[in-house]
Motif scaffolding. Structure first.
Motif, mmCIF file in Angstrom:
data_model
loop_
_atom_site.group_PDB
_atom_site.id
_atom_site.type_symbol
_atom_site.label_atom_id
_atom_site.label_comp_id
_atom_site.label_asym_id
_atom_site.label_seq_id
_atom_site.Cartn_x
_atom_site.Cartn_y
_atom_site.Cartn_z
ATOM 1 N N GLN A 35 -4.367 -28.430 -7.317
ATOM 2 C CA GLN A 35 -5.217 -27.604 -6.456
ATOM 3 C C GLN A 35 -4.317 -26.655 -5.675
ATOM 4 N N ASN A 36 -3.984 -25.550 -6.311
ATOM 5 C CA ASN A 36 -3.018 -24.611 -5.768
ATOM 6 C C ASN A 36 -3.700 -23.455 -5.052
ATOM 7 N N VAL A 37 -2.889 -22.564 -4.514
ATOM 8 C CA VAL A 37 -3.366 -21.364 -3.838
ATOM 9 C C VAL A 37 -2.520 -20.192 -4.318
ATOM 10 N N VAL A 38 -3.172 -19.105 -4.698
ATOM 11 C CA VAL A 38 -2.490 -17.881 -5.091
ATOM 12 C C VAL A 38 -2.427 -16.955 -3.877
ATOM 13 N N VAL A 39 -1.287 -16.312 -3.713
ATOM 14 C CA VAL A 39 -1.105 -15.324 -2.648
ATOM 15 C C VAL A 39 -0.726 -14.003 -3.300
ATOM 16 N N ARG A 40 -1.473 -12.960 -2.967
ATOM 17 C CA ARG A 40 -1.152 -11.616 -3.455
ATOM 18 C C ARG A 40 -0.872 -10.731 -2.253
ATOM 19 N N LEU A 41 0.280 -10.102 -2.273
ATOM 20 C CA LEU A 41 0.733 -9.255 -1.181
ATOM 21 C C LEU A 41 0.890 -7.835 -1.723
ATOM 22 N N THR A 42 0.343 -6.844 -1.029
ATOM 23 C CA THR A 42 0.422 -5.451 -1.476
ATOM 24 C C THR A 42 1.148 -4.622 -0.434
ATOM 25 N N LEU A 43 2.060 -3.793 -0.898
ATOM 26 C CA LEU A 43 2.804 -2.895 -0.015
ATOM 27 C C LEU A 43 2.103 -1.547 0.049
ATOM 28 N N HIS A 44 2.391 -0.774 1.082
ATOM 29 C CA HIS A 44 1.758 0.540 1.241
ATOM 30 C C HIS A 44 2.051 1.459 0.067
ATOM 31 N N GLY A 45 3.179 1.290 -0.578
ATOM 32 C CA GLY A 45 3.513 2.113 -1.733
ATOM 33 C C GLY A 45 2.798 1.712 -3.005
ATOM 34 N N GLY A 46 2.048 0.618 -2.961
ATOM 35 C CA GLY A 46 1.283 0.175 -4.122
ATOM 36 C C GLY A 46 1.872 -1.007 -4.862
ATOM 37 N N ALA A 47 3.101 -1.370 -4.574
ATOM 38 C CA ALA A 47 3.698 -2.524 -5.246
ATOM 39 C C ALA A 47 2.935 -3.789 -4.852
ATOM 40 N N VAL A 48 2.774 -4.677 -5.833
ATOM 41 C CA VAL A 48 2.047 -5.931 -5.629
ATOM 42 C C VAL A 48 2.965 -7.088 -5.985
ATOM 43 N N GLY A 49 2.930 -8.112 -5.162
ATOM 44 C CA GLY A 49 3.689 -9.322 -5.440
ATOM 45 C C GLY A 49 2.761 -10.521 -5.404
ATOM 46 N N VAL A 50 3.052 -11.508 -6.253
ATOM 47 C CA VAL A 50 2.223 -12.703 -6.338
ATOM 48 C C VAL A 50 3.087 -13.931 -6.111
ATOM 49 N N GLY A 51 2.558 -14.859 -5.336
ATOM 50 C CA GLY A 51 3.203 -16.144 -5.104
ATOM 51 C C GLY A 51 2.175 -17.245 -5.257
ATOM 52 N N GLY A 80 2.088 -5.546 8.152
ATOM 53 C CA GLY A 80 2.758 -4.477 8.891
ATOM 54 C C GLY A 80 4.276 -4.604 8.937
ATOM 55 N N GLN A 81 4.810 -5.673 8.387
ATOM 56 C CA GLN A 81 6.257 -5.877 8.384
ATOM 57 C C GLN A 81 6.890 -5.187 7.168
ATOM 58 N N PRO A 82 8.159 -4.797 7.283
ATOM 59 C CA PRO A 82 8.831 -4.202 6.131
ATOM 60 C C PRO A 82 9.291 -5.283 5.152
ATOM 61 N N ALA A 83 8.909 -5.137 3.900
ATOM 62 C CA ALA A 83 9.317 -6.101 2.878
ATOM 63 C C ALA A 83 10.830 -6.107 2.702
ATOM 64 N N THR A 84 11.472 -5.016 3.034
ATOM 65 C CA THR A 84 12.926 -4.929 2.919
ATOM 66 C C THR A 84 13.629 -5.890 3.882
ATOM 67 N N GLU A 85 12.895 -6.369 4.871
ATOM 68 C CA GLU A 85 13.452 -7.349 5.814
ATOM 69 C C GLU A 85 12.856 -8.726 5.533
ATOM 70 N N GLU A 108 6.857 -16.145 0.699
ATOM 71 C CA GLU A 108 8.184 -15.616 0.382
ATOM 72 C C GLU A 108 8.266 -15.165 -1.078
ATOM 73 N N THR A 109 7.675 -15.923 -1.984
ATOM 74 C CA THR A 109 7.681 -15.545 -3.394
ATOM 75 C C THR A 109 6.918 -14.237 -3.613
ATOM 76 N N ALA A 110 5.746 -14.104 -3.006
ATOM 77 C CA ALA A 110 4.964 -12.875 -3.127
ATOM 78 C C ALA A 110 5.708 -11.689 -2.522
ATOM 79 N N LEU A 111 6.357 -11.924 -1.406
ATOM 80 C CA LEU A 111 7.121 -10.885 -0.725
ATOM 81 C C LEU A 111 8.265 -10.389 -1.611
ATOM 82 N N LEU A 112 9.029 -11.311 -2.172
ATOM 83 C CA LEU A 112 10.135 -10.922 -3.041
ATOM 84 C C LEU A 112 9.636 -10.286 -4.328
ATOM 85 N N ASP A 113 8.541 -10.771 -4.862
ATOM 86 C CA ASP A 113 7.969 -10.193 -6.072
ATOM 87 C C ASP A 113 7.559 -8.735 -5.827
#
Length: 116
Positions: A35-51, A80-85, A108-113
């Motif tokens: 019973q997992n949970v998917v996290v999708r994170l989107t950056l303002h530039g359009g990049a998407v990461g999944v964890g 609102g945070q920078p993914a670069t940090e 963290e996985t979604a962020l790095l992705d």
């Protein structure tokens, strides 16, 4: 001023059930459906990461429900945070919710992705 393309715009979470071909067994219990949970994170530039968060009550005490709750509490810290940090963002999440390792891993996985 427009946000940087690396600024975290959205974070979404949803449950995911994964039937296991063989039970995952530990001394205190077994699991036949993850019973997992998917996290999708989107950056303002359009990049998407999944964890993915994989809570297992018999090991960490976490459940899908507690993980979803932790992710709801962590989302405002991430938006609102920078993914670069990513290290600073991840450390801030860990400081806020140290007892939610599955949620922390998913963010963290979604962020790095998204960043990569």
């Amino acid at each position: 001023m427009a946000p940087s393309p690396f600024t975290i715009r959205t974070i979404e979470c949803w449950p995911l059930d994964l039937a296991l071909t063989d039970p995952f067994v530990v001394a205190t219990g077994q699991l036949t459906v993850a019973q997992n949970v998917v996290v999708r994170l989107t950056l303002h530039g359009g990049a998407v990461g999944v964890g993915e968060a994989a809570p297992f009550p018999d090991i960490s005490g976490e459940t899908r429900e507690s993980t979803l709750h932790a992710l709801q509490r962590l989302a405002p810290l991430v938006l609102g945070q920078p993914a670069t940090e990513w290290r600073r963002v991840a450390q801030g999440c860990d400081t806020a919710m140290p007892d939610a390792p599955a949620a922390l891993c998913a963010i963290e996985t979604a962020l790095l992705d998204a960043l990569c």
